[in-house]
Enzyme design. Structure first.
Site, short mmCIF file in Angstrom:
data_model
loop_
_atom_site.label_atom_id
_atom_site.label_comp_id
_atom_site.label_asym_id
_atom_site.label_seq_id
_atom_site.Cartn_x
_atom_site.Cartn_y
_atom_site.Cartn_z
N LEU A 43 -4.20 25.25 28.14
CA LEU A 43 -3.23 24.62 27.25
C LEU A 43 -1.96 25.44 27.13
O LEU A 43 -0.89 24.91 26.78
CB LEU A 43 -3.85 24.40 25.87
CG LEU A 43 -4.91 23.29 25.78
CD1 LEU A 43 -5.51 23.25 24.38
CD2 LEU A 43 -4.32 21.94 26.15
N ASN A 44 -2.03 26.72 27.41
CA ASN A 44 -0.83 27.56 27.37
C ASN A 44 0.18 27.17 28.45
O ASN A 44 1.37 27.47 28.32
CB ASN A 44 -1.20 29.03 27.53
CG ASN A 44 -1.99 29.57 26.35
OD1 ASN A 44 -1.64 29.32 25.20
ND2 ASN A 44 -3.07 30.31 26.62
N ASP B 92 -0.50 23.66 19.92
CA ASP B 92 0.55 23.02 19.14
C ASP B 92 0.70 23.68 17.77
O ASP B 92 1.82 23.83 17.25
CB ASP B 92 0.27 21.52 18.98
CG ASP B 92 -1.14 21.22 18.50
OD1 ASP B 92 -1.97 22.16 18.42
OD2 ASP B 92 -1.42 20.06 18.18
#
Length: 327
Positions: A128-129, A241
């Site tokens: 996700l980074n 997020d």
């Protein structure tokens, strides 16, 4: 008595005709007044020319878009095709960048027919980074982060971009959330979903499944944010997020900006947020990030931005004379 009766009838008829005449005159006068008001309103509304002088014209504005769309995707080709097809038609898009995290070669044929450049940024592994890694060759400051299952209406998208230009150091998007202190604990925090935003009228985060931010925050997230936080996110496959909201508010002291717009979200059926323990993981992130940042940096606000194009004349102005007053 017949004479008196006839005189009475004649008097009634004369009165009736007189009333009808006055009534007709009233209708005519009202119609004329309404026509005058319509003409005045039309003249005032039509007397707008939102163009620029020739001296202000820059041809490059017609070549380069206003923002870059960054699509986060992973093994969902059917959604990626729809996403590219949709955003390539939207006003203001300079390019579409695909965060490609699969080990196979990117399907560049998906870009055929696109009205804007489509670039696959190959990352080589799934994290996700990756969605916040700096983009080589990006030509815009504004970046629209979006999941492949989110299709934001083109009009709403451009309005959100216009809103971002008024606050370019903020995260500007469509999905507000709020944090709160956990009950029974002095140091723990809860992550609250949309219903709590609706009930309280406040929010402190805008999640980046559909949100604008400045590209400089990609650099900050990748190279300045604690590696410990990025490792935590990678291991748990969640909360990137939230980390971005923490980072931006911590750096600026500003809240995010919620834009009310139209979109479809197919992620509500089978998306990451529907997985087991998703909410519990996010609550844990809130508390852990607060500890690593050394404080709770999120800023609560109640501001919601709505486009004037969705208003009617009955909503504004507050006084009818505003339609006609020259000041």
């Amino acid at each position: 008595w017949l004479v008196r009766a006839r005189s009475r009838v004649d008097e009634c008829w004369r009165t009736r005709h007189a009333l009808e005449g006055n009534w007709n005159k009233g209708i005519v006068a009202g119609a004329i007044a309404a026509l005058v008001l319509v003409v005045m309103f039309t003249w005032r509304v039509a007397d707008i020319n939102p163009t620029t002088c020739d001296a202000d014209y820059d041809p490059s504005d017609q070549v380069r878009g206003n923002f870059t769309v960054v699509v986060n995707t992973y093994k969902r080709p059917e959604r990626l095709v729809k996403s590219i097809g949709h955003y390539s038609k939207c006003k203001g898009v300079d390019a579409i960048r695909i965060v490609w995290q699969e080990t196979v070669a990117p399907p560049t044929e998906m870009a055929r027919g696109s009205k804007v450049p489509v670039i696959f940024d190959e990352r080589g592994y799934n994290s996700l980074n990756n969605r916040f890694r700096p983009l080589d060759g990006v030509r815009t400051d504004a970046v629209f982060n979006v999941d492949d299952d989110m299709l934001v209406d083109c009009g709403s998208l451009y309005f959100a971009y216009e809103t971002w230009t008024t606050s370019p150091n903020s995260i500007v998007g469509f999905n507000p959330r709020i944090h709160s202190k956990a009950k029974g604990s002095a140091c723990a925090y809860d992550y609250k979903q949309w219903w709590h935003v609706w009930w309280s009228g406040k929010y402190s985060m805008v999640i980046t499944k559909a949100a604008f931010c400045h590209h400089k925050y990609f650099e900050m997230y990748t190279n300045v944010l604690l590696q410990t936080i990025r490792d935590y996110i990678h291991e748990r496959m969640n909360c990137e997020d939230i980390a971005m909201n923490f980072m931006v508010s911590n750096a600026t002291g500003l809240p995010p900006v919620w834009v009310q717009g139209s979109y479809t979200d197919s992620g509500v059926f089978g998306g990451v947020s529907t997985g087991s323990n998703h909410l519990e993981k996010r609550k844990a992130c809130m508390t852990q990030f607060t500890e690593w940042f050394g404080r709770m940096p999120l800023v609560t606000t109640s501001v919601a931005v709505t486009s004037l194009s969705s208003w009617t004349p009955m909503h504004t102005p507050p006084a009818i004379w505003e339609w006609f007053h020259p000041i």
